[in-house]
Motif scaffolding. Structure first.
Motif, PDB file in Angstrom:
ATOM      1  N   LYS A  46       0.643  -1.368   0.192  1.00  0.00           N
ATOM      2  CA  LYS A  46      -0.013  -0.151   0.030  1.00  0.00           C
ATOM      3  C   LYS A  46       0.982   1.380   0.080  1.00  0.00           C
ATOM      4  O   LYS A  46       0.924   2.117   0.999  1.00  0.00           O
ATOM      5  CB  LYS A  46      -0.756   0.079   1.177  1.00  0.00           C
ATOM      6  CG  LYS A  46      -1.776  -1.155   1.270  1.00  0.00           C
ATOM      7  CD  LYS A  46      -2.815  -1.341   2.289  1.00  0.00           C
ATOM      8  CE  LYS A  46      -3.741  -2.175   2.298  1.00  0.00           C
ATOM      9  NZ  LYS A  46      -3.485  -3.528   1.994  1.00  0.00           N
ATOM     10  N   PRO A  47       1.651   1.344  -1.075  1.00  0.00           N
ATOM     11  CA  PRO A  47       2.678   2.627  -1.051  1.00  0.00           C
ATOM     12  C   PRO A  47       1.836   4.109  -1.160  1.00  0.00           C
ATOM     13  O   PRO A  47       0.579   4.005  -1.713  1.00  0.00           O
ATOM     14  CB  PRO A  47       3.379   2.288  -2.175  1.00  0.00           C
ATOM     15  CG  PRO A  47       2.574   1.434  -3.264  1.00  0.00           C
ATOM     16  CD  PRO A  47       1.827   0.635  -2.436  1.00  0.00           C
ATOM     17  N   ASP A  48       2.621   4.950  -0.596  1.00  0.00           N
ATOM     18  CA  ASP A  48       1.982   6.282  -0.735  1.00  0.00           C
ATOM     19  C   ASP A  48       2.212   7.038  -2.388  1.00  0.00           C
ATOM     20  O   ASP A  48       1.600   7.716  -2.859  1.00  0.00           O
ATOM     21  CB  ASP A  48       2.609   7.102   0.162  1.00  0.00           C
ATOM     22  CG  ASP A  48       2.259   6.692   1.606  1.00  0.00           C
ATOM     23  OD1 ASP A  48       1.049   6.611   1.737  1.00  0.00           O
ATOM     24  OD2 ASP A  48       3.255   6.566   2.386  1.00  0.00           O
ATOM     25  N   PHE A  49       3.456   6.401  -3.067  1.00  0.00           N
ATOM     26  CA  PHE A  49       3.711   6.856  -4.208  1.00  0.00           C
ATOM     27  C   PHE A  49       4.686   5.696  -5.054  1.00  0.00           C
ATOM     28  O   PHE A  49       5.222   4.942  -4.361  1.00  0.00           O
ATOM     29  CB  PHE A  49       4.845   8.090  -3.903  1.00  0.00           C
ATOM     30  CG  PHE A  49       5.279   8.884  -5.278  1.00  0.00           C
ATOM     31  CD1 PHE A  49       4.599   9.013  -6.132  1.00  0.00           C
ATOM     32  CD2 PHE A  49       6.560   9.031  -5.243  1.00  0.00           C
ATOM     33  CE1 PHE A  49       4.897   9.991  -7.000  1.00  0.00           C
ATOM     34  CE2 PHE A  49       7.177   9.531  -6.112  1.00  0.00           C
ATOM     35  CZ  PHE A  49       6.219  10.118  -7.099  1.00  0.00           C
ATOM     36  N   VAL A  50       4.524   5.759  -6.280  1.00  0.00           N
ATOM     37  CA  VAL A  50       5.305   4.715  -7.258  1.00  0.00           C
ATOM     38  C   VAL A  50       5.847   5.579  -8.134  1.00  0.00           C
ATOM     39  O   VAL A  50       5.584   6.416  -8.714  1.00  0.00           O
ATOM     40  CB  VAL A  50       3.999   3.816  -7.804  1.00  0.00           C
ATOM     41  CG1 VAL A  50       4.909   3.022  -9.067  1.00  0.00           C
ATOM     42  CG2 VAL A  50       3.273   2.970  -6.953  1.00  0.00           C
ATOM     43  N   VAL A  51       6.981   4.898  -8.397  1.00  0.00           N
ATOM     44  CA  VAL A  51       8.120   5.708  -9.282  1.00  0.00           C
ATOM     45  C   VAL A  51       8.529   4.313 -10.397  1.00  0.00           C
ATOM     46  O   VAL A  51       9.007   3.345  -9.959  1.00  0.00           O
ATOM     47  CB  VAL A  51       9.600   6.055  -8.593  1.00  0.00           C
ATOM     48  CG1 VAL A  51      10.409   6.429  -9.670  1.00  0.00           C
ATOM     49  CG2 VAL A  51       9.074   7.154  -7.411  1.00  0.00           C
ATOM     50  N   LEU A  52       8.165   4.659 -11.797  1.00  0.00           N
ATOM     51  CA  LEU A  52       8.390   3.751 -12.645  1.00  0.00           C
ATOM     52  C   LEU A  52       9.796   4.424 -13.406  1.00  0.00           C
ATOM     53  O   LEU A  52       9.718   5.332 -13.779  1.00  0.00           O
ATOM     54  CB  LEU A  52       7.335   3.638 -13.660  1.00  0.00           C
ATOM     55  CG  LEU A  52       6.006   3.029 -13.157  1.00  0.00           C
ATOM     56  CD1 LEU A  52       5.152   4.453 -12.712  1.00  0.00           C
ATOM     57  CD2 LEU A  52       5.336   2.244 -14.229  1.00  0.00           C
ATOM     58  N   THR A  53      10.857   3.453 -13.221  1.00  0.00           N
ATOM     59  CA  THR A  53      12.060   3.890 -13.587  1.00  0.00           C
ATOM     60  C   THR A  53      12.324   3.473 -14.953  1.00  0.00           C
ATOM     61  O   THR A  53      13.560   2.798 -15.285  1.00  0.00           O
ATOM     62  CB  THR A  53      13.166   3.597 -12.806  1.00  0.00           C
ATOM     63  OG1 THR A  53      12.986   2.259 -12.404  1.00  0.00           O
ATOM     64  CG2 THR A  53      13.050   4.331 -11.529  1.00  0.00           C
ATOM     65  N   GLY A  54      11.539   3.433 -15.978  1.00  0.00           N
ATOM     66  CA  GLY A  54      11.884   3.122 -17.422  1.00  0.00           C
ATOM     67  C   GLY A  54      11.693   2.018 -17.876  1.00  0.00           C
ATOM     68  O   GLY A  54      11.523   0.775 -17.261  1.00  0.00           O
ATOM     69  N   ASP A  55      11.466   1.936 -19.143  1.00  0.00           N
ATOM     70  CA  ASP A  55      11.252   0.657 -20.008  1.00  0.00           C
ATOM     71  C   ASP A  55       9.906  -0.160 -19.483  1.00  0.00           C
ATOM     72  O   ASP A  55       9.693  -1.175 -19.324  1.00  0.00           O
ATOM     73  CB  ASP A  55      12.429  -0.634 -20.219  1.00  0.00           C
ATOM     74  CG  ASP A  55      13.652  -0.368 -20.658  1.00  0.00           C
ATOM     75  OD1 ASP A  55      13.618   0.807 -21.525  1.00  0.00           O
ATOM     76  OD2 ASP A  55      14.567  -1.012 -20.819  1.00  0.00           O
ATOM     77  N   GLN A  56       8.991   0.900 -19.399  1.00  0.00           N
ATOM     78  CA  GLN A  56       7.472   0.362 -19.024  1.00  0.00           C
ATOM     79  C   GLN A  56       7.049  -0.380 -20.376  1.00  0.00           C
ATOM     80  O   GLN A  56       6.230  -1.333 -20.281  1.00  0.00           O
ATOM     81  CB  GLN A  56       6.388   1.655 -18.867  1.00  0.00           C
ATOM     82  CG  GLN A  56       6.762   2.273 -17.646  1.00  0.00           C
ATOM     83  CD  GLN A  56       8.098   3.112 -17.505  1.00  0.00           C
ATOM     84  OE1 GLN A  56       8.858   2.875 -16.730  1.00  0.00           O
ATOM     85  NE2 GLN A  56       7.927   4.232 -18.211  1.00  0.00           N
ATOM     86  N   ILE A  57       7.548   0.051 -21.438  1.00  0.00           N
ATOM     87  CA  ILE A  57       7.309  -0.730 -22.815  1.00  0.00           C
ATOM     88  C   ILE A  57       8.255  -1.258 -23.428  1.00  0.00           C
ATOM     89  O   ILE A  57       9.578  -0.882 -23.305  1.00  0.00           O
ATOM     90  CB  ILE A  57       6.665   0.349 -23.933  1.00  0.00           C
ATOM     91  CG1 ILE A  57       5.529   1.098 -23.152  1.00  0.00           C
ATOM     92  CG2 ILE A  57       6.228  -0.171 -24.996  1.00  0.00           C
ATOM     93  CD1 ILE A  57       5.311   2.272 -23.897  1.00  0.00           C
ATOM     94  N   PHE A  58       8.393  -2.489 -24.001  1.00  0.00           N
ATOM     95  CA  PHE A  58       9.369  -3.271 -24.487  1.00  0.00           C
ATOM     96  C   PHE A  58       8.804  -2.971 -26.234  1.00  0.00           C
ATOM     97  O   PHE A  58       7.913  -3.704 -26.728  1.00  0.00           O
ATOM     98  CB  PHE A  58       9.116  -4.643 -24.373  1.00  0.00           C
ATOM     99  CG  PHE A  58      10.339  -5.576 -24.963  1.00  0.00           C
ATOM    100  CD1 PHE A  58      11.694  -4.875 -25.439  1.00  0.00           C
ATOM    101  CD2 PHE A  58      10.394  -6.780 -25.165  1.00  0.00           C
ATOM    102  CE1 PHE A  58      12.670  -5.648 -25.927  1.00  0.00           C
ATOM    103  CE2 PHE A  58      11.423  -7.457 -25.831  1.00  0.00           C
ATOM    104  CZ  PHE A  58      12.708  -6.865 -26.029  1.00  0.00           C
TER     105      PHE A  58
END
Length: 720
Positions: free
Chosen positions: A439-451
């Motif tokens: 149950k995080p307060d914040f999410v960080v996506l650090t790249g290559d969400q897409i192939f």
């Protein structure tokens, strides 16, 4: 001479203020439909994924081919302005055909592409259009859309030929008032059905012999009905849906439904006179035991309701212009596609027919009704804030590697799970388990969400990647990797799309700074608006622009370092006002060269080579001077360590920092280094003692956290 430049500066200052106020007023006026910006800025100049404003109504759709030799023409596959509802439109200012710039075949066609277009007309122009020839009265614009699913729709009794979508039948069925005559009709249909007649409600006081006679009667009636149905099926002709989008003919039932299922009672009268009226009445079917039978409307009822069949399985419902009319259409691909935008409805009842998409990448329509929603409103955007207990939790999601369609698993663990493994659904299942646990307060996506190479429609992949956070209303931030822009959208478009979604705190960043996605976020203190934390996000770019001199990956540029220095200076006053120790972290995709300094303490796994850029611009040193204590990246899927890096050791300028990896999470990306299990990293910040703690969770045991370590305490990097 000295007064002249000052006067110019004053004039520039006044002009800038005027322009800012003017832009705000224009934006508000456009939002309230006082003016129409699209009257002055052609729609063709806006990115393909932005839709026309809500005062443009959709009146028609079309799917047309574009042959390869002519694919360079932007109007290839677009109907002429004179085609479709209302006929010829004099100018594009009034209305036009808008092509969704997505090949429905996703590039699989050798000789042609297929494009979906919709005809949009300005609301102010509807009163100027001659509608006297319209047969539908005030049914001028599209207010709903349904898609056929022929294989399923034809299974509904009475709908075998017309294949009217279930969505439309549900509407008619729910609005139909059933009476006794309808009940009798349903009984006759039930008698003639192919189902085993086990639901006959015989009177309890009848003798066993009578029961046998009645059951024999039912079996006889069933056999006669089956024979009649078989003979009738030979006479049926397959209804071919018109492919011309201007043809509004509804696929017709060859016969009325009542006639189609009608049973001749005289023919079914038993020859023997031994049965009493009471015994005849015993052959009844309880209204509570009847199998559900949909009400099949006639072609007249369909037309009267406003529904019209167009082409490729698409039905349009016309009605008067209103706030509930369809104002936007998008196309997504794959059975696992989702649309995270709250005012959009992805129609998954059926996919477009007669288009050359692969089975796992079928084309689905998503529609928007009413005004465009501003996702920057407080409802969808709220400042990051430390909880009342002084804690703040960040989940890092690295290297999802999502595809268009379910994707293929690469190097799954265990290896025996590879057969039939669908990468994206499996990754989402793991991700959502961790979200529910942490149950995080914040999410960080650090790249290559897409192939990119497996994402011929990048928008579909982006939506899948971000949907788990949007549906949970968790704020998130996005940085780009090297694979994100290898699909159908450029880096600027990917970042713009990711930034303009609900609960996204991402930003394109200043145009004067290299790359896309350079921005700074702050986390407010529990009891004030002073920043308890600063979070820096940078674009680490993709591949080297000068591979002969510096092969490999690109690097963070000087303009980006100047940007973060300026941002820190702007925050300095607010940071100084914070009564506790301020903490800072940074996130991007490709690791810095300092990640290779493995002769220093680290916790976690180092399983593969560090693919950092060869050229070092000193980003590590600059971020260290700004007070950044932790950097976390992705890119190298099978590295998940946190390395304690020390610069200028044993000097007055000594600077310590943790260099962390998030660990690859996506099954669509490579693994394969010694049975590496996909994982996620969590950071927990405690502002009460200026502490940053971290741990990880793996797919094989998501309930168990591991490699827990305290990275920072009292604002200082912890020694190991």
């Amino acid at each position: 001479m000295l007064g002249l430049p000052r006067r110019w500066l004053r004039q520039l200052y006044y002009l800038s203020g005027f322009l800012v106020v003017a832009i705000i007023l224009i934006a508000v006026a456009n939002q309230q439909h006082v003016i129409h910006i699209q009257d002055y800025i052609p729609i063709s100049l806006t990115p393909s994924f932005f839709q026309p404003s809500a005062d443009s109504y959709i009146v028609d759709i079309a799917i047309k081919d574009c042959y390869t030799y002519n694919s360079g023409n932007k109007n290839c596959g677009v109907p002429k302005l004179s085609e479709g509802k209302f006929g010829k439109i004099t100018t594009e200012d009034i209305g036009q055909w808008i092509k969704i710039d997505k090949d429905l075949a996703l590039g699989s066609g050798w000789f042609k592409k297929q494009f979906f277009s919709y005809k949009a007309i300005q609301s102010s122009a509807l009163s100027e259009i001659d509608t006297s020839k319209e047969e539908d009265g005030n049914k001028l614009v599209v207010i709903d859309i349904a898609i056929s699913n022929p294989s399923e729709d034809s299974k509904i009794k009475g709908n075998e030929k017309s294949k009217i979508p279930q969505y439309i039948l549900d509407h008619f069925h729910s609005s139909k008032i059933f009476g006794d005559s309808d009940h009798e009709d349903l009984i006759e249909k039930a008698k003639a059905s192919e189902k085993n007649p086990t639901k006959i409600d015989l009177d309890r006081d009848k003798e066993n012999s009578t029961s046998k006679k009645l059951n024999d009667l039912v079996e006889k009636e069933k056999a006669e009905a089956e024979a009649a149905e078989a003979a009738k099926e030979k006479e049926f002709e397959e209804v071919i849906a018109p492919q011309d989008p201007n043809n509004d003919v509804v696929p017709e039932n060859e016969e009325d439904n009542d006639d189609e299922n009608e049973t001749n009672d005289n023919d079914k009268e038993p020859e023997s006179n031994e049965e009493s009226p009471k015994e005849k009445r015993a052959v009844e079917i309880s209204r509570h035991d009847l199998s559900r039978t949909m009400y099949i409307p006639s072609k007249e009822e369909i037309a009267k309701s406003g529904w019209k069949y167009k082409s490729n399985g698409v039905w349009l419902k016309y009605g008067p212009p209103s706030d509930n009319a369809v104002t936007g259409i998008d196309i997504l691909f794959g059975e696992d596609s989702v649309d995270p935008r709250p005012n959009w409805r992805l129609i998954k009842d059926g996919s477009l027919t007669d288009v050359n998409t692969q089975n796992d990448k079928r084309a689905y329509l998503s529609i928007r009704k009413g005004d465009k929603v501003n996702y920057k409103l407080p409802k969808y955007q709220s400042p990051l804030k430390v909880n009342k207990n002084g804690k703040f939790k960040i989940l890092q999601v690295a290297d999802l590697h999502f595809s268009t369609g379910v994707g293929e698993c690469r190097d799954p663990v265990p290896g025996s799970s590879k057969k039939g493994c669908e990468a994206d659904p499996r990754t989402i299942q793991f991700l959502e388990k961790v979200l529910d646990i942490e149950k995080p307060d914040f999410v960080v996506l650090t790249g290559d969400q897409i192939f990119g190479e497996t994402a011929p429609d990048a928008e579909t992949a982006v939506f899948k990647a971000l949907y788990p956070f949007i549906k949970r209303k968790i704020p998130f931030a996005v940085t780009l990797g090297n694979h994100d822009s290898e699909g159908s959208l450029k880096r600027s478009e990917i970042m713009s799309l990711s930034s303009n979604l609900p609960f996204s705190l991402s930003s394109l960043g200043p145009e004067s700074v290299d790359g896309y996605g350079n921005y700074v976020l702050t986390v407010e203190a529990p009891l004030s608006r002073n920043p308890a934390m600063s979070l820096y996000f940078l674009d680490s770019h993709s591949y080297s622009q000068n591979p002969k001199v510096n092969p490999g990956y690109d690097w963070i540029k000087e303009s980006q370092l100047q940007f973060v220095e300026a941002a820190h200076a702007d925050l300095k006053k607010a940071i100084d006002a914070y009564t506790h120790i301020h903490l800072s972290m940074a996130f991007f995709h490709i690791p810095l060269p300092e990640y290779k300094n493995l002769n220093q303490p680290f916790i976690g796994e180092h399983r593969e080579g560090i693919t950092a850029p060869r050229y070092n611009t000193g980003a590590r040193a600059v971020l260290g001077k700004l007070g950044v204590k932790v950097i976390s990246v992705g890119h190298d899927h099978c590295n998940d360590y946190c390395l304690q890096d020390i610069q200028d050791k044993d000097t007055d300028q000594e600077n310590k920092m943790w260099l962390c990896y998030g660990g690859g999470v996506g099954e669509g990306g490579y693994g394969g280094y010694g049975g590496y299990v996909r994982r996620l990293r969590v950071f927990e910040i405690n502002t009460n003692n200026a502490e940053i703690k971290s741990w990880k969770r793996a797919e094989n045991e998501p309930e168990r956290d591991f490699d827990t370590q305290i990275l920072v305490t009292d604002g200082n990097v912890v020694n190991y």
